[in-house]
Design a protein around this motif. Structure first.
Motif, PDB file in Angstrom:
ATOM      1  N   ILE A 101       8.730  -2.386  16.674  1.00 35.05           N
ATOM      2  CA  ILE A 101       8.325  -1.642  15.472  1.00 35.05           C
ATOM      3  C   ILE A 101       6.994  -2.178  14.937  1.00 35.05           C
ATOM      4  O   ILE A 101       6.093  -1.414  14.580  1.00 35.05           O
ATOM      5  N   ILE A 102       6.851  -3.487  14.893  1.00 38.57           N
ATOM      6  CA  ILE A 102       5.604  -4.098  14.396  1.00 38.57           C
ATOM      7  C   ILE A 102       4.428  -3.737  15.306  1.00 38.57           C
ATOM      8  O   ILE A 102       3.339  -3.387  14.840  1.00 38.57           O
ATOM      9  N   GLU A 103       4.653  -3.784  16.609  1.00 35.79           N
ATOM     10  CA  GLU A 103       3.577  -3.527  17.564  1.00 35.79           C
ATOM     11  C   GLU A 103       3.163  -2.048  17.595  1.00 35.79           C
ATOM     12  O   GLU A 103       2.000  -1.717  17.773  1.00 35.79           O
ATOM     13  N   GLN A 104       4.147  -1.159  17.392  1.00 35.01           N
ATOM     14  CA  GLN A 104       3.845   0.267  17.472  1.00 35.01           C
ATOM     15  C   GLN A 104       3.282   0.836  16.178  1.00 35.01           C
ATOM     16  O   GLN A 104       2.740   1.923  16.160  1.00 35.01           O
ATOM     17  N   GLU A 156       0.808  -1.228   0.000  1.00 34.40           N
ATOM     18  CA  GLU A 156       0.000   0.000   0.000  1.00 34.40           C
ATOM     19  C   GLU A 156       0.838   1.274   0.000  1.00 34.40           C
ATOM     20  O   GLU A 156       0.468   2.264  -0.625  1.00 34.40           O
ATOM     21  N   ASN A 157       1.963   1.250   0.708  1.00 31.71           N
ATOM     22  CA  ASN A 157       2.794   2.461   0.760  1.00 31.71           C
ATOM     23  C   ASN A 157       4.174   2.095   1.309  1.00 31.71           C
ATOM     24  O   ASN A 157       4.392   2.104   2.515  1.00 31.71           O
ATOM     25  N   VAL A 158       5.068   1.758   0.404  1.00 27.45           N
ATOM     26  CA  VAL A 158       6.422   1.349   0.795  1.00 27.45           C
ATOM     27  C   VAL A 158       7.439   2.307   0.198  1.00 27.45           C
ATOM     28  O   VAL A 158       7.427   2.558  -1.013  1.00 27.45           O
ATOM     29  N   SER A 159       8.308   2.855   1.036  1.00 29.87           N
ATOM     30  CA  SER A 159       9.365   3.773   0.596  1.00 29.87           C
ATOM     31  C   SER A 159      10.665   3.456   1.334  1.00 29.87           C
ATOM     32  O   SER A 159      10.638   3.162   2.535  1.00 29.87           O
ATOM     33  N   PHE A 160      11.782   3.500   0.614  1.00 31.83           N
ATOM     34  CA  PHE A 160      13.112   3.397   1.234  1.00 31.83           C
ATOM     35  C   PHE A 160      14.154   3.711   0.172  1.00 31.83           C
ATOM     36  O   PHE A 160      13.828   3.873  -1.006  1.00 31.83           O
ATOM     37  N   HIS A 161      15.411   3.805   0.563  1.00 34.68           N
ATOM     38  CA  HIS A 161      16.484   4.022  -0.407  1.00 34.68           C
ATOM     39  C   HIS A 161      17.733   3.280   0.029  1.00 34.68           C
ATOM     40  O   HIS A 161      17.904   2.946   1.206  1.00 34.68           O
ATOM     41  N   CYS A 162      18.606   3.022  -0.939  1.00 36.88           N
ATOM     42  CA  CYS A 162      19.859   2.313  -0.672  1.00 36.88           C
ATOM     43  C   CYS A 162      20.932   2.914  -1.570  1.00 36.88           C
ATOM     44  O   CYS A 162      20.795   2.917  -2.804  1.00 36.88           O
ATOM     45  N   SER A 163      21.983   3.428  -0.963  1.00 38.06           N
ATOM     46  CA  SER A 163      23.043   4.117  -1.710  1.00 38.06           C
ATOM     47  C   SER A 163      24.169   3.166  -2.087  1.00 38.06           C
ATOM     48  O   SER A 163      24.220   2.012  -1.633  1.00 38.06           O
ATOM     49  N   SER A 164      25.081   3.648  -2.906  1.00 37.90           N
ATOM     50  CA  SER A 164      26.233   2.851  -3.330  1.00 37.90           C
ATOM     51  C   SER A 164      27.014   2.350  -2.127  1.00 37.90           C
ATOM     52  O   SER A 164      27.273   3.106  -1.187  1.00 37.90           O
ATOM     53  N   HIS A 186       5.080  -3.971   7.155  1.00 38.26           N
ATOM     54  CA  HIS A 186       4.026  -4.786   7.775  1.00 38.26           C
ATOM     55  C   HIS A 186       2.698  -4.358   7.165  1.00 38.26           C
ATOM     56  O   HIS A 186       2.431  -3.154   7.022  1.00 38.26           O
ATOM     57  N   HIS A 187       1.901  -5.343   6.798  1.00 37.05           N
ATOM     58  CA  HIS A 187       0.622  -5.060   6.143  1.00 37.05           C
ATOM     59  C   HIS A 187       0.799  -4.105   4.946  1.00 37.05           C
ATOM     60  O   HIS A 187      -0.016  -3.209   4.725  1.00 37.05           O
ATOM     61  N   GLY A 188       1.906  -4.300   4.216  1.00 33.12           N
ATOM     62  CA  GLY A 188       2.105  -3.552   2.983  1.00 33.12           C
ATOM     63  C   GLY A 188       2.554  -2.114   3.138  1.00 33.12           C
ATOM     64  O   GLY A 188       2.557  -1.361   2.156  1.00 33.12           O
ATOM     65  N   LYS A 189       2.968  -1.727   4.341  1.00 33.71           N
ATOM     66  CA  LYS A 189       3.394  -0.345   4.566  1.00 33.71           C
ATOM     67  C   LYS A 189       4.756  -0.312   5.263  1.00 33.71           C
ATOM     68  O   LYS A 189       5.083  -1.195   6.050  1.00 33.71           O
ATOM     69  N   THR A 190       5.521   0.739   4.978  1.00 39.39           N
ATOM     70  CA  THR A 190       6.790   0.937   5.663  1.00 39.39           C
ATOM     71  C   THR A 190       6.528   1.363   7.104  1.00 39.39           C
ATOM     72  O   THR A 190       5.884   2.378   7.351  1.00 39.39           O
ATOM     73  N   HIS A 191       7.028   0.585   8.050  1.00 39.19           N
ATOM     74  CA  HIS A 191       6.901   0.933   9.460  1.00 39.19           C
ATOM     75  C   HIS A 191       8.194   1.506  10.020  1.00 39.19           C
ATOM     76  O   HIS A 191       8.174   2.167  11.051  1.00 39.19           O
ATOM     77  N   PHE A 192       9.304   1.228   9.333  1.00 36.03           N
ATOM     78  CA  PHE A 192      10.602   1.754   9.773  1.00 36.03           C
ATOM     79  C   PHE A 192      11.549   1.706   8.588  1.00 36.03           C
ATOM     80  O   PHE A 192      11.576   0.724   7.838  1.00 36.03           O
ATOM     81  N   SER A 193      12.341   2.747   8.410  1.00 39.02           N
ATOM     82  CA  SER A 193      13.393   2.751   7.393  1.00 39.02           C
ATOM     83  C   SER A 193      14.475   3.727   7.817  1.00 39.02           C
ATOM     84  O   SER A 193      14.294   4.940   7.751  1.00 39.02           O
ATOM     85  N   VAL A 208      24.202  -2.038   2.117  1.00 42.08           N
ATOM     86  CA  VAL A 208      23.342  -3.216   2.104  1.00 42.08           C
ATOM     87  C   VAL A 208      22.119  -2.897   2.951  1.00 42.08           C
ATOM     88  O   VAL A 208      22.242  -2.448   4.093  1.00 42.08           O
ATOM     89  N   LEU A 209      20.945  -3.101   2.372  1.00 42.72           N
ATOM     90  CA  LEU A 209      19.692  -2.842   3.084  1.00 42.72           C
ATOM     91  C   LEU A 209      18.977  -4.152   3.334  1.00 42.72           C
ATOM     92  O   LEU A 209      18.756  -4.940   2.408  1.00 42.72           O
ATOM     93  N   GLY A 210      18.623  -4.392   4.587  1.00 42.58           N
ATOM     94  CA  GLY A 210      17.855  -5.567   4.957  1.00 42.58           C
ATOM     95  C   GLY A 210      16.378  -5.242   4.994  1.00 42.58           C
ATOM     96  O   GLY A 210      15.970  -4.318   5.697  1.00 42.58           O
ATOM     97  N   LEU A 211      15.589  -5.984   4.225  1.00 43.36           N
ATOM     98  CA  LEU A 211      14.142  -5.787   4.185  1.00 43.36           C
ATOM     99  C   LEU A 211      13.497  -6.835   5.081  1.00 43.36           C
ATOM    100  O   LEU A 211      13.567  -8.041   4.805  1.00 43.36           O
ATOM    101  N   LEU A 212      12.871  -6.362   6.161  1.00 40.95           N
ATOM    102  CA  LEU A 212      12.295  -7.252   7.160  1.00 40.95           C
ATOM    103  C   LEU A 212      10.780  -7.111   7.208  1.00 40.95           C
ATOM    104  O   LEU A 212      10.228  -6.074   6.849  1.00 40.95           O
ATOM    105  N   GLY A 213      10.133  -8.144   7.702  1.00 42.02           N
ATOM    106  CA  GLY A 213       8.687  -8.097   7.885  1.00 42.02           C
ATOM    107  C   GLY A 213       8.163  -9.497   8.127  1.00 42.02           C
ATOM    108  O   GLY A 213       8.793 -10.486   7.740  1.00 42.02           O
ATOM    109  N   PRO A 214       7.007  -9.622   8.778  1.00 40.84           N
ATOM    110  CA  PRO A 214       6.407 -10.946   8.989  1.00 40.84           C
ATOM    111  C   PRO A 214       6.061 -11.596   7.655  1.00 40.84           C
ATOM    112  O   PRO A 214       6.018 -10.930   6.615  1.00 40.84           O
TER     113      PRO A 214
END
Length: 260
Positions: free
Chosen positions: A254-257, A38-46, A226-233, A49-55
């Motif tokens: 992060i998931i609970e809040q 529904e609304n996912v945003s993040f960035h990763c520079s040269s 979580h649920h298709g949205k960025t909760h932390f980045s 390494v970015l870890g994408l986490l979620g249930p």
């Protein structure tokens, strides 16, 4: 640099009556549509390494498939070094190395032939392909099975061959969907060492995982959805600080809040 802004993707639910009770309770189910992202945003520079986490079911794989151009977003933007991935997927595809959740190797071909075929698809010459396969065989420890048919490979052999195939063309961004799932300790460490090599070469790497020790070992940045949205980045240090250094507790908090 890869930038992702407000990605969204929904799918039609063919028969809502066949959904499980858990699926029916998912807030992303709206009428005959399931809004996987529904609304996912993040960035990763040269060199990051970015870890994408979620249930499970959070929308990680759908997000990565949109980054790889395998899926077209319903909304949002993806850019790699200024190239719009959504508007110019054919051009962007040459800049991306993507490992999906399933290896998808051609079983009747050898490991070498699988890798070479993808090199040919990317317009590489035979000499370039041979040189690159030799390099990847060294760093991913492929030599003992490279010329065997893939239908006889173990899980680890398949995964390492699939990773070699994904990066044979020296992509500007590497996207890996749970690259160590099902691997033994030694094979998993080979994959993690390879990600570290990409990082040292300045290649941005985005990978999804359920293993927080991998996040601790490799990641400069962490995104939780979580649920298709960025909760932390944010940075790995900011993620760790969410719960006095406990990565598991930081993730749960992060998931609970909810959102940031």
């Amino acid at each position: 640099m890869i930038e992702i802004s407000q990605l969204a993707k929904k799918f039609t639910v063919e028969n809502p009556k066949k959904l499980s009770e858990q699926e029916k309770k998912d807030p992303r189910l709206k009428g005959r549509f399931f809004h996987s992202v529904e609304n996912v945003s993040f960035h990763c520079s040269s060199g990051e390494v970015l870890g994408l986490l979620g249930p499970n079911g959070a929308g990680k794989t759908t997000t990565l498939r949109m980054l790889s151009t395998a899926l077209t977003p319903d909304a949002g933007d993806i850019t790699i070094d200024g190239t719009n991935v959504v508007k110019t997927p054919v051009i962007a595809r040459k800049m991306i190395g993507f490992l999906s959740g399933s290896t998808g190797l051609y079983g009747r071909l050898t490991g070498r032939e699988n890798i070479a075929y993808f090199g040919q698809l990317h317009g590489m010459s035979a000499a370039q392909i041979d040189t690159k396969i030799a390099e990847l065989a060294d760093v991913l420890d492929l030599h003992s099975f490279l010329d065997r048919k893939c239908e006889n490979f173990s899980t680890g052999m398949k995964q390492k061959t699939a990773i070699a195939r994904a990066v044979v063309h020296d992509p500007k961004v590497v996207i890996l969907d749970e690259p160590t799932t099902g691997l033994d300790i030694m094979a998993a460490q080979t994959v993690l060492d390879f990600i570290q090599r990409l990082k040292e070469k300045g290649v941005p790497v985005i990978f999804s995982t359920h293993h927080l020790d991998e996040v601790s070992e490799l990641c400069d940045r962490v995104t939780v959805i979580h649920h298709g949205k960025t909760h932390f980045s944010d940075t790995f240090d900011a993620f760790k600080a969410k719960s006095d250094g406990s990565l598991h507790q930081a993730f749960m908090r992060i998931i609970e809040q909810g959102g940031e």
